[in-house]
Design a protein around this motif. Structure first.
Motif, PDB file in Angstrom:
ATOM      1  N   ALA A 464       1.203  -1.243  -0.178  1.00  0.00           N
ATOM      2  CA  ALA A 464       0.083  -0.150  -0.079  1.00  0.00           C
ATOM      3  C   ALA A 464       0.844   1.042  -0.186  1.00  0.00           C
ATOM      4  N   LEU A 465       2.075   1.534   1.069  1.00  0.00           N
ATOM      5  CA  LEU A 465       2.707   2.757   0.460  1.00  0.00           C
ATOM      6  C   LEU A 465       3.485   2.869  -0.533  1.00  0.00           C
ATOM      7  N   SER A 466       4.307   1.459  -1.155  1.00  0.00           N
ATOM      8  CA  SER A 466       4.463   1.730  -2.073  1.00  0.00           C
ATOM      9  C   SER A 466       3.815   2.094  -3.395  1.00  0.00           C
ATOM     10  N   SER A 467       2.730   2.149  -3.158  1.00  0.00           N
ATOM     11  CA  SER A 467       1.636   2.629  -4.022  1.00  0.00           C
ATOM     12  C   SER A 467       1.359   3.817  -3.735  1.00  0.00           C
ATOM     13  N   LEU A 468       1.403   4.598  -2.618  1.00  0.00           N
ATOM     14  CA  LEU A 468       1.518   5.590  -2.973  1.00  0.00           C
ATOM     15  C   LEU A 468       2.843   6.622  -3.024  1.00  0.00           C
ATOM     16  N   HIS A 469       3.434   5.883  -2.861  1.00  0.00           N
ATOM     17  CA  HIS A 469       5.145   7.001  -3.646  1.00  0.00           C
ATOM     18  C   HIS A 469       4.638   6.737  -5.261  1.00  0.00           C
ATOM     19  N   THR A 470       4.234   5.676  -5.481  1.00  0.00           N
ATOM     20  CA  THR A 470       4.236   5.678  -7.266  1.00  0.00           C
ATOM     21  C   THR A 470       2.891   7.206  -7.560  1.00  0.00           C
ATOM     22  N   PHE A 472       1.960   9.639  -5.334  1.00  0.00           N
ATOM     23  CA  PHE A 472       3.281  10.782  -5.442  1.00  0.00           C
ATOM     24  C   PHE A 472       4.007  11.688  -7.009  1.00  0.00           C
ATOM     25  N   ASP A 473       4.739  10.494  -7.697  1.00  0.00           N
ATOM     26  CA  ASP A 473       5.417  10.642  -8.228  1.00  0.00           C
ATOM     27  C   ASP A 473       4.720  10.862  -9.416  1.00  0.00           C
ATOM     28  N   ARG A 474       4.068  10.787  -9.435  1.00  0.00           N
ATOM     29  CA  ARG A 474       2.640  10.386 -11.166  1.00  0.00           C
ATOM     30  C   ARG A 474       2.444  11.829 -10.535  1.00  0.00           C
ATOM     31  N   ILE A 475       1.636  12.361  -9.503  1.00  0.00           N
ATOM     32  CA  ILE A 475       1.063  13.419  -8.911  1.00  0.00           C
ATOM     33  C   ILE A 475       2.054  14.727  -9.830  1.00  0.00           C
ATOM     34  N   ARG A 476       3.614  14.527  -9.618  1.00  0.00           N
ATOM     35  CA  ARG A 476       4.621  15.277  -9.437  1.00  0.00           C
ATOM     36  C   ARG A 476       4.595  15.690 -11.317  1.00  0.00           C
ATOM     37  N   GLN A 477       4.091  14.449 -11.748  1.00  0.00           N
ATOM     38  CA  GLN A 477       4.707  14.760 -13.985  1.00  0.00           C
ATOM     39  C   GLN A 477       3.687  15.067 -13.743  1.00  0.00           C
ATOM     40  N   VAL A 478       2.568  14.965 -13.149  1.00  0.00           N
ATOM     41  CA  VAL A 478       0.914  15.121 -14.813  1.00  0.00           C
ATOM     42  C   VAL A 478       1.555  16.378 -13.679  1.00  0.00           C
ATOM     43  N   GLY A 479       1.931  17.068 -12.912  1.00  0.00           N
ATOM     44  CA  GLY A 479       2.071  18.587 -12.572  1.00  0.00           C
ATOM     45  C   GLY A 479       3.074  19.701 -13.294  1.00  0.00           C
ATOM     46  N   ASN A 480       3.900  19.398 -13.681  1.00  0.00           N
ATOM     47  CA  ASN A 480       4.966  19.658 -14.199  1.00  0.00           C
ATOM     48  C   ASN A 480       4.674  19.591 -16.050  1.00  0.00           C
ATOM     49  N   ALA A 481       4.155  18.219 -16.474  1.00  0.00           N
ATOM     50  CA  ALA A 481       3.686  18.474 -17.807  1.00  0.00           C
ATOM     51  C   ALA A 481       2.281  19.817 -18.309  1.00  0.00           C
ATOM     52  N   ALA A 482       2.183  19.534 -17.062  1.00  0.00           N
ATOM     53  CA  ALA A 482       0.389  20.652 -17.532  1.00  0.00           C
ATOM     54  C   ALA A 482       1.344  21.946 -17.603  1.00  0.00           C
ATOM     55  N   ASP A 483       0.165  22.476 -18.415  1.00  0.00           N
ATOM     56  CA  ASP A 483       1.061  23.687 -18.595  1.00  0.00           C
ATOM     57  C   ASP A 483       0.593  25.060 -17.042  1.00  0.00           C
ATOM     58  N   PRO A 484       1.635  26.295 -17.109  1.00  0.00           N
ATOM     59  CA  PRO A 484       0.849  26.652 -16.208  1.00  0.00           C
ATOM     60  C   PRO A 484      -0.053  27.379 -16.292  1.00  0.00           C
ATOM     61  N   ASP A 485      -0.793  28.070 -16.976  1.00  0.00           N
ATOM     62  CA  ASP A 485      -2.343  28.796 -17.086  1.00  0.00           C
ATOM     63  C   ASP A 485      -3.167  27.137 -16.644  1.00  0.00           C
ATOM     64  N   ALA A 486      -3.339  26.263 -17.027  1.00  0.00           N
ATOM     65  CA  ALA A 486      -4.330  25.762 -16.784  1.00  0.00           C
ATOM     66  C   ALA A 486      -4.520  25.089 -15.282  1.00  0.00           C
ATOM     67  N   LEU A 487      -3.272  25.827 -14.481  1.00  0.00           N
ATOM     68  CA  LEU A 487      -2.822  25.293 -12.883  1.00  0.00           C
ATOM     69  C   LEU A 487      -4.015  25.820 -12.469  1.00  0.00           C
ATOM     70  N   ARG A 488      -5.663  25.573 -11.793  1.00  0.00           N
ATOM     71  CA  ARG A 488      -5.704  26.963 -11.363  1.00  0.00           C
ATOM     72  C   ARG A 488      -5.999  26.334 -10.102  1.00  0.00           C
ATOM     73  N   ILE A 508      -1.668  15.946   2.440  1.00  0.00           N
ATOM     74  CA  ILE A 508      -1.984  14.034   2.674  1.00  0.00           C
ATOM     75  C   ILE A 508      -1.235  13.479   2.542  1.00  0.00           C
ATOM     76  N   LEU A 509      -0.616  13.135   0.968  1.00  0.00           N
ATOM     77  CA  LEU A 509       0.889  12.158   0.888  1.00  0.00           C
ATOM     78  C   LEU A 509       2.040  12.898   1.768  1.00  0.00           C
ATOM     79  N   GLY A 510       2.569  14.007   1.297  1.00  0.00           N
ATOM     80  CA  GLY A 510       4.103  13.775   2.065  1.00  0.00           C
ATOM     81  C   GLY A 510       3.527  13.769   3.377  1.00  0.00           C
ATOM     82  N   PRO A 511       3.419  14.196   4.023  1.00  0.00           N
ATOM     83  CA  PRO A 511       3.589  13.919   5.778  1.00  0.00           C
ATOM     84  C   PRO A 511       2.954  12.326   6.210  1.00  0.00           C
ATOM     85  N   PHE A 512       2.061  12.214   5.279  1.00  0.00           N
ATOM     86  CA  PHE A 512       1.817  10.876   5.897  1.00  0.00           C
ATOM     87  C   PHE A 512       3.127   9.756   5.038  1.00  0.00           C
ATOM     88  N   LEU A 513       3.371  10.007   4.206  1.00  0.00           N
ATOM     89  CA  LEU A 513       5.107   8.890   3.777  1.00  0.00           C
ATOM     90  C   LEU A 513       6.218   8.334   4.267  1.00  0.00           C
TER      91      LEU A 513
END
Length: 573
Positions: A464-470, A472-488, A508-513
């Protein structure tokens, strides 16, 4: 019987001050060996000097700031210190002590600098007493087998002693840095100077059978199964492997380690070999040498090209494109997101469509030691010497010009002050990008193990924790890939993707992990043979508490999923 009482070790640039000390020691009746032969910075000591060192009771080091940069001084000092720290005395003419290595020399540091007659008399008395209290000689240490490879070595005195502090106690040291920065040369110099303290040294034999020291060069993957108690020196371009031991990052030689003008030093950034060659082969004016290098006409660039270009070729044309953008935008540090923007301008598409492939290329270049700086996902730079070498080896200069124009355009666009409005892009296009990113996040989130309640006594907490780590990485990738103006940001009437990403990562994820990952790993490390992972988890005193905390995380994820569903246009119910 010793031939000499005191062997004086010094940088020839300090000859005047050292001569005064040597004369005072000789007048006190001590037999002093003082070699006045001119030695080149990279030159080893002659056999006659080595014999005199062997037949001396003590070594007196005039430890100026440049002392540790001289190959001869390094050899003399190391030979005496390894024979016994009591055979070394140190005079420090500098105001501070940060240049002194190893730090243990502070124990043999003579009080004050002998600038006055009184201070000189005190120094002579201290040396004389140490001579009386010391029997025997430094001795001629067995000469380690000469190693093939670069014949010149400069500086790295602090790093050599850092290595010895780790390896002499059977530890693992991981030396990492960009390609051509001098990792292998450092290892060879360490074995050359300190090899006498190991009965057997083996190169590139991971199991280390029968060895006291194992040197592993060009390591690209985590190590497994190294022999217990065997000192291990790991050389890698991948800074992520530093976690396997005591990490030592190699960067450019320090200013006092090479007598090189600031402009030439900057041009050689990233290549210790090029910096050494500039010192040895410098002729004419500084401006002329810079013109030759920047005009890509100098043969000094050939060794850099031979090292770096094959690593880029192995990663293919996308790697060349990434580096073309890097040297076109230099000296600005870049990110994968900016590279994706430039490629979108030239080849079409959006940042989101290109980001994944670009980040994979950047990861490959960082791992190969071509890009320097932070890990992928953060800023990185292409060292100046690599810029010059790769420009000369560039197979597609016309492609480079197109990317250069696009890179300057993107950077200029980012540099313009904002006016409180969305830059010239149709709002509906940004809405579509936000919906796609929210849908991507929603699928990632709802497919994770922790999103579904774990029945009592079933499932592995570690999974379960390994899945949450993955996640967390996916969230970072999606945020970096999106146009800054689309992140409202969220408003009272609609959720915003920027707010939801920040909540997932920071609340949610950072403090828990951060809290639970280390504790669970430490528990698994104590699992006895023959006991399954699930049974071992069930026996953990914190098992129930972690399950309860996972339940809270699941509820928080469900709340975010509801808002992502609204953004994506795919309601959960």
């Amino acid at each position: 019987m010793p031939n000499w009482d005191v062997f004086v070790s010094y940088d020839r640039a300090d000859a005047a001050a050292v001569g005064r000390i040597a004369d005072a020691l000789a007048k006190a009746g001590l037999r002093v060996f003082l070699d006045t032969t001119h030695l080149r910075q990279f030159g080893s000591i002659p056999d006659g000097v080595r014999t005199a060192l062997s037949g001396s009771r003590l070594l007196l080091a005039y430890y100026s700031r440049s002392y540790g940069t001289r190959a001869a001084c390094q050899e003399e000092f190391t030979t005496a210190f390894l024979a016994g720290p009591e055979r070394v005395l140190v005079v420090n003419p500098e105001a501070g002590t940060e240049h002194l290595h190893p730090r243990r020399v502070l124990d043999v540091l003579l009080p004050g600098h002998p600038a006055t007659s009184t201070a000189l008399e005190a120094l002579v008395a201290a040396v004389g007493k140490q001579v009386e209290d010391t029997d025997g000689t430094i001795g001629l240490a067995p000469s380690p087998e000469r190693l093939t490879g670069p014949g010149k070595f400069a500086g790295r005195w602090a790093e050599l002693w850092q290595l010895h502090d780790v390896l002499s106690h059977g530890g693992t040291a991981v030396v990492h840095g960009v390609i051509g920065i001098g990792k292998t040369s450092l290892a060879r110099e360490y074995v050359q100077l300190f090899g006498r303290t190991y009965a057997t040294v083996r190169w590139n034999e991971p199991n280390g059978e029968g060895a006291d020291l194992v040197v592993l060069d060009d390591v690209t993957a985590p190590l497994h199964g190294s022999a217990d108690g065997v000192a291990c020196l790991v050389l890698t371009r991948d800074q992520r492997l530093a976690a396997a031991g005591a990490g030592i990052e190699l960067t450019d030689l320090r200013e006092h380690e090479l007598p090189l003008a600031a402009s030439l030093r900057g041009t050689a950034e990233g290549s210790t070999g090029l910096a050494r060659a500039l010192v040895e082969q410098f002729s004419g004016s500084e401006a002329t040498m810079l013109d030759r290098l920047h005009g890509l006409r100098s043969p000094l660039l050939e060794p850099v090209i031979e090292r770096v270009a094959p690593a880029v070729d192995q990663l293919g044309e996308p790697a060349w494109d990434a580096l073309r953008i890097c040297w076109s935008a230099a000296p600005a540090p870049l990110t994968a997101a900016l590279l994706a923007d430039v490629l979108s301008e030239v080849d079409g598409g959006t940042r989101g469509e290109r980001f994944g492939a670009v980040e994979e290329v950047v990861t490959g270049l960082v791992t190969a030691g071509v890009l320097a700086g932070a890990l992928p996902g953060e800023q990185f730079v292409l060292p100046k010497s690599f810029q010059l070498a790769l420009r000369r080896a560039d197979p597609r200069p016309a492609r480079t010009e197109r990317l250069r124009e696009a890179a300057l355009g993107v950077l200029a666009d980012r540099a313009r002050p904002g006016h409180g409005v969305v830059r010239a892009r149709i709002r509906s296009t940004l809405d579509d990008e936000e919906r796609r990113a929210a849908h991507h996040l929603l699928n990632e989130l709802t497919s994770r193990v922790p999103f579904r309640e774990l029945p009592a006594g079933e499932g592995l907490l570690r999974s379960a924790l390994s899945s949450l780590h993955t996640l967390f990485d996916r969230i970072r990738q999606v945020g970096n890939a999106a146009d800054p103006d689309a992140l409202r940001l969220s408003t009272p009437v609609r959720p915003g993707l920027a707010t939801l990403i920040r909540r997932l990562q920071n609340e949610i994820l950072g403090p828990f992990l951060t809290y639970w990952h280390t504790r669970l790993d430490q528990h698994h490390e104590l699992r006895p043979p023959g006991i399954g992972s699930r049974d071992h988890e069930l026996a953990w005193e914190l098992h129930g508490q972690l399950r309860a905390e996972l339940g809270k995380v699941r509820l928080s994820l469900a709340e975010v999923a509801e808002e992502l569903a609204v953004l994506s246009g795919n309601p959960l119910r």
